[in-house]
Design a protein around this motif. Structure first.
Motif, short mmCIF file in Angstrom:
data_model
loop_
_atom_site.label_atom_id
_atom_site.label_comp_id
_atom_site.label_asym_id
_atom_site.label_seq_id
_atom_site.Cartn_x
_atom_site.Cartn_y
_atom_site.Cartn_z
N MET A 114 2.84 -6.06 -2.60
CA MET A 114 2.26 -7.17 -3.35
C MET A 114 3.32 -8.20 -3.71
O MET A 114 3.10 -9.41 -3.57
CB MET A 114 1.60 -6.64 -4.63
CG MET A 114 0.36 -5.80 -4.41
SD MET A 114 -0.15 -4.91 -5.91
CE MET A 114 -0.29 -6.25 -7.10
N ASN A 166 1.66 -6.25 -12.30
CA ASN A 166 0.49 -7.06 -11.96
C ASN A 166 0.61 -8.46 -12.55
O ASN A 166 0.20 -9.45 -11.93
CB ASN A 166 -0.79 -6.40 -12.49
CG ASN A 166 -1.18 -5.17 -11.70
OD1 ASN A 166 -0.74 -4.98 -10.57
ND2 ASN A 166 -1.99 -4.32 -12.29
N LEU A 173 1.61 -16.11 -7.88
CA LEU A 173 0.51 -16.77 -7.18
C LEU A 173 0.12 -18.08 -7.86
O LEU A 173 -0.16 -19.08 -7.19
CB LEU A 173 -0.70 -15.84 -7.10
CG LEU A 173 -0.52 -14.61 -6.21
CD1 LEU A 173 -1.76 -13.73 -6.27
CD2 LEU A 173 -0.23 -15.02 -4.76
N MET A 203 -9.64 -14.81 -4.92
CA MET A 203 -8.83 -13.96 -5.80
C MET A 203 -9.47 -13.81 -7.17
O MET A 203 -9.42 -12.73 -7.77
CB MET A 203 -7.42 -14.54 -5.93
CG MET A 203 -6.58 -14.35 -4.68
SD MET A 203 -4.86 -14.89 -4.88
CE MET A 203 -5.06 -16.68 -4.82
N ALA A 206 -12.23 -11.34 -6.78
CA ALA A 206 -11.64 -10.02 -6.63
C ALA A 206 -11.20 -9.47 -7.98
O ALA A 206 -11.43 -8.30 -8.30
CB ALA A 206 -10.45 -10.08 -5.67
N TRP A 210 -12.65 -6.23 -9.85
CA TRP A 210 -11.65 -5.20 -10.18
C TRP A 210 -11.80 -4.76 -11.63
O TRP A 210 -11.80 -3.58 -11.94
CB TRP A 210 -10.26 -5.77 -9.91
CG TRP A 210 -9.11 -4.88 -10.21
CD1 TRP A 210 -8.75 -3.75 -9.55
CD2 TRP A 210 -8.13 -5.06 -11.24
NE1 TRP A 210 -7.61 -3.22 -10.09
CE2 TRP A 210 -7.21 -4.01 -11.13
CE3 TRP A 210 -7.95 -6.02 -12.23
CZ2 TRP A 210 -6.12 -3.88 -11.99
CZ3 TRP A 210 -6.86 -5.91 -13.08
CH2 TRP A 210 -5.96 -4.84 -12.96
N TRP A 230 -11.90 -5.54 -4.06
CA TRP A 230 -10.66 -6.26 -4.41
C TRP A 230 -9.76 -6.39 -3.19
O TRP A 230 -9.22 -7.45 -2.90
CB TRP A 230 -9.97 -5.52 -5.55
CG TRP A 230 -8.50 -5.69 -5.69
CD1 TRP A 230 -7.51 -4.94 -5.09
CD2 TRP A 230 -7.81 -6.68 -6.49
NE1 TRP A 230 -6.26 -5.39 -5.46
CE2 TRP A 230 -6.41 -6.45 -6.33
CE3 TRP A 230 -8.23 -7.70 -7.32
CZ2 TRP A 230 -5.45 -7.22 -6.96
CZ3 TRP A 230 -7.26 -8.48 -7.96
CH2 TRP A 230 -5.90 -8.23 -7.78
N HIS A 231 -9.58 -5.30 -2.45
CA HIS A 231 -8.74 -5.34 -1.25
C HIS A 231 -9.29 -6.33 -0.22
O HIS A 231 -8.55 -7.16 0.32
CB HIS A 231 -8.66 -3.95 -0.61
CG HIS A 231 -7.91 -2.96 -1.43
ND1 HIS A 231 -8.17 -1.60 -1.37
CD2 HIS A 231 -6.90 -3.10 -2.32
CE1 HIS A 231 -7.36 -0.97 -2.20
NE2 HIS A 231 -6.58 -1.86 -2.78
N ASN A 234 -8.99 -10.00 -1.33
CA ASN A 234 -7.61 -10.47 -1.30
C ASN A 234 -7.10 -10.63 0.12
O ASN A 234 -6.25 -11.49 0.39
CB ASN A 234 -6.71 -9.53 -2.10
CG ASN A 234 -6.71 -9.87 -3.57
OD1 ASN A 234 -6.29 -10.95 -3.99
ND2 ASN A 234 -7.21 -8.96 -4.39
N ALA A 237 -8.32 -13.94 0.92
CA ALA A 237 -7.50 -14.94 0.23
C ALA A 237 -6.18 -15.17 0.97
O ALA A 237 -5.71 -16.31 1.08
CB ALA A 237 -7.23 -14.50 -1.21
N ALA A 238 -5.57 -14.10 1.49
CA ALA A 238 -4.33 -14.24 2.24
C ALA A 238 -4.55 -15.07 3.50
O ALA A 238 -3.72 -15.94 3.85
CB ALA A 238 -3.77 -12.87 2.60
#
Length: 254
Positions: A114, A166, A173, A203, A206, A210, A230-231, A234, A237-238
């Motif tokens: 991360m 986190n 970000l 995000m 997500a 989450w 969430w995975h 994201n 999002a990437a």
């Protein structure tokens, strides 16, 4: 190269799961709702959903060749596109290492992956904002990842985001998105900021899922897990962040 990174990292993860290299189950990641099961993969949904990152990274690598023939910064520094694709791929086995084993080492690999992706986003934005080159990018990336590791050592629980690592991930970000908007508004290049806002929306969704899956909407024995969503969100999002990078154009290319 990205395909090789995907094959090697997934292969090493499979070998680690089969041989117990990641260490004993210490309940790392047990707060993400899904009930542990017996077998080599302790949290199936939260583990297999990380395939989304591997797919996203491979798609980025596949599309990057076309971007390198356009006017984006990746044209001048194509290795950075490959670096980003590889880091997105590594999010998959990194996170899966924790959810498959709930081990301490697996948890460290999860947060490190991360930090690397969020650090890339912030360092790449800062490199372009300061009009510097890859040397600055590499130094800033190393400094940011180290800073995240140090912040993550603070072991007190933080409301909403759970732990300090986190929070560091989220701050990077936010910094990256803020700089991307400022770069676009400076007017030296054009960026399609729709991709930035879509990435932020993915995000945010997500993050909301989450949190909901940890507070009241937890179904421990279901294969439909909020953390798995969430995975996947994201990973989307990437990919959208990459599309933002790929949309960059110099004035003559507009």
């Amino acid at each position: 190269m990205t395909g090789t990174v995907a094959a090697v990292s997934v292969g090493l993860l499979a070998a680690a799961l089969g041989s117990g290299w990641l260490g004993p189950d210490v309940w790392r990641g047990a707060t993400f709702c899904e009930a542990a099961v017996h077998g080599p993969v302790v949290q199936p949904a939260n583990t297999w959903s990380n395939a989304g990152f591997v797919v996203a990274g491979l798609v980025i690598a596949w599309q990057a060749g076309d971007v390198e023939r356009r006017g984006a910064t990746f044209t001048r520094y194509p290795a950075l596109a490959t670096c980003f694709a590889c880091l997105v791929v590594l999010l998959g086995p990194g996170s899966a290492a924790m959810h498959a084993t709930q081990s301490a080492l697996g948890g460290h690999l999860d947060v490190l992956s991360m930090y690397l992706v969020a650090g890339f986003a912030a360092a790449y934005a800062l490199m372009r904002w300061t009009r510097r080159g890859p040397g600055t990018f590499a130094a800033v990336l190393a400094a940011l990842v180290l800073a995240c590791e140090l912040v993550g050592r603070w072991d007190r629980e933080i409301p909403v985001v759970m732990f300090s690592g986190n929070l560091a991930f989220g701050v990077l970000l936010v910094l990256a998105v803020t700089l991307e908007v400022r770069i676009a508004r400076r007017g030296e290049v054009s960026l399609d900021l729709r991709y930035a806002w879509l990435a932020v929306a993915a995000m945010a969704a997500a993050f909301a899922i989450w949190n909901l899956s940890r507070h009241g909407l937890c179904r421990p024995h279901s294969l439909l897990q909020g953390h798995a969503a969430w995975h996947l969100l994201n990973a989307l999002a990437a990919y959208l962040l990459y599309r933002l990078y790929a949309s960059e154009r110099a004035p003559a290319d507009r």
